[in-house]
Design an enzyme around this catalytic site. Structure first.
Site, PDB file in Angstrom:
ATOM      1  N   CYS A  33      25.821 -20.460   3.506  1.00  0.00           N
ATOM      2  CA  CYS A  33      25.481 -21.681   2.613  1.00  0.00           C
ATOM      3  C   CYS A  33      24.095 -21.468   1.923  1.00  0.00           C
ATOM      4  O   CYS A  33      23.020 -21.682   2.781  1.00  0.00           O
ATOM      5  CB  CYS A  33      25.878 -23.218   3.279  1.00  0.00           C
ATOM      6  SG  CYS A  33      25.041 -24.184   2.065  1.00  0.00           S
ATOM      7  N   CYS A  36      21.847 -24.494   1.929  1.00  0.00           N
ATOM      8  CA  CYS A  36      21.529 -24.732   3.423  1.00  0.00           C
ATOM      9  C   CYS A  36      20.201 -23.902   3.712  1.00  0.00           C
ATOM     10  O   CYS A  36      19.256 -24.523   4.146  1.00  0.00           O
ATOM     11  CB  CYS A  36      22.438 -24.404   4.413  1.00  0.00           C
ATOM     12  SG  CYS A  36      24.079 -25.309   3.999  1.00  0.00           S
TER      13      CYS A  36
END
Length: 127
Positions: A33, A36
Site C-alpha cells: 500500500c 501506508c
C-alpha cells in the site's frame, strides 16, 4: 524497531495490548500500500512523541499477516486507523476510524489521545 510502534503479529498479541494499555491507536496497513508507506514515518513520530507505557500505545497491524484482526474490525481500506479505550473501539474527534493517509486527522487524534493518556498517567502517579 525503537520508534515506539508495537508491531502486532497475532490476534492474541493485539488482545493482550488492548487489555494492558488504556488507550491504543491501531494502524491497519499492507506492505503493498503506497499511502501506508507515505504516512508510516508520521505515525512513527506520533508514537515516539505520545506513547506512554500502559496508558497509550501505537500498534501496526499488517492486514495480510494478521487477517483475523483486520476482519474482526471490518477493515476494508488501507491505511485504516482505529482507536481504543479500555479495550473497546471508540471515536476520537467524532470519528470511529480514519481511512486513508489523512495526516491532519491522524495528528489531531494522536494529540488528543496523547493528552488523555498523559492526564490518566499523571492521575495514576498521584494517587
Amino acid at each position: 524497531m525503537s520508534d515506539g510502534v508495537k508491531h502486532i503479529n497475532s490476534a492474541q498479541e493485539f488482545a493482550t495490548l488492548l487489555n494492558t494499555t488504556q488507550y491504543v491507536v491501531a494502524d491497519f496497513y499492507a506492505d503493498w500500500c503506497g499511502p501506508c508507506k507515505a504516512i508510516a514515518p508520521m505515525y512513527a513520530q506520533f508514537a515516539k512523541t505520545f506513547s506512554i507505557p500502559n496508558f497509550l500505545a501505537f500498534a501496526k497491524i499488517n492486514v495480510d499477516s494478521v487477517q483475523q484482526v483486520a476482519q474482526h474490525y471490518r477493515v476494508s481500506a488501507m491505511p485504516t486507523f482505529l482507536f481504543f479505550k479500555n479495550g473497546k473501539q471508540v471515536a476520537v474527534n467524532g470519528s470511529v476510524m480514519i481511512q486513508g493517509a489523512d495526516v491532519n486527522s491522524l495528528r489531531a487524534a494522536a494529540e488528543k489521545m496523547g493528552r488523555l493518556a498523559k492526564e490518566k498517567a499523571a492521575a495514576a502517579g498521584s494517587s
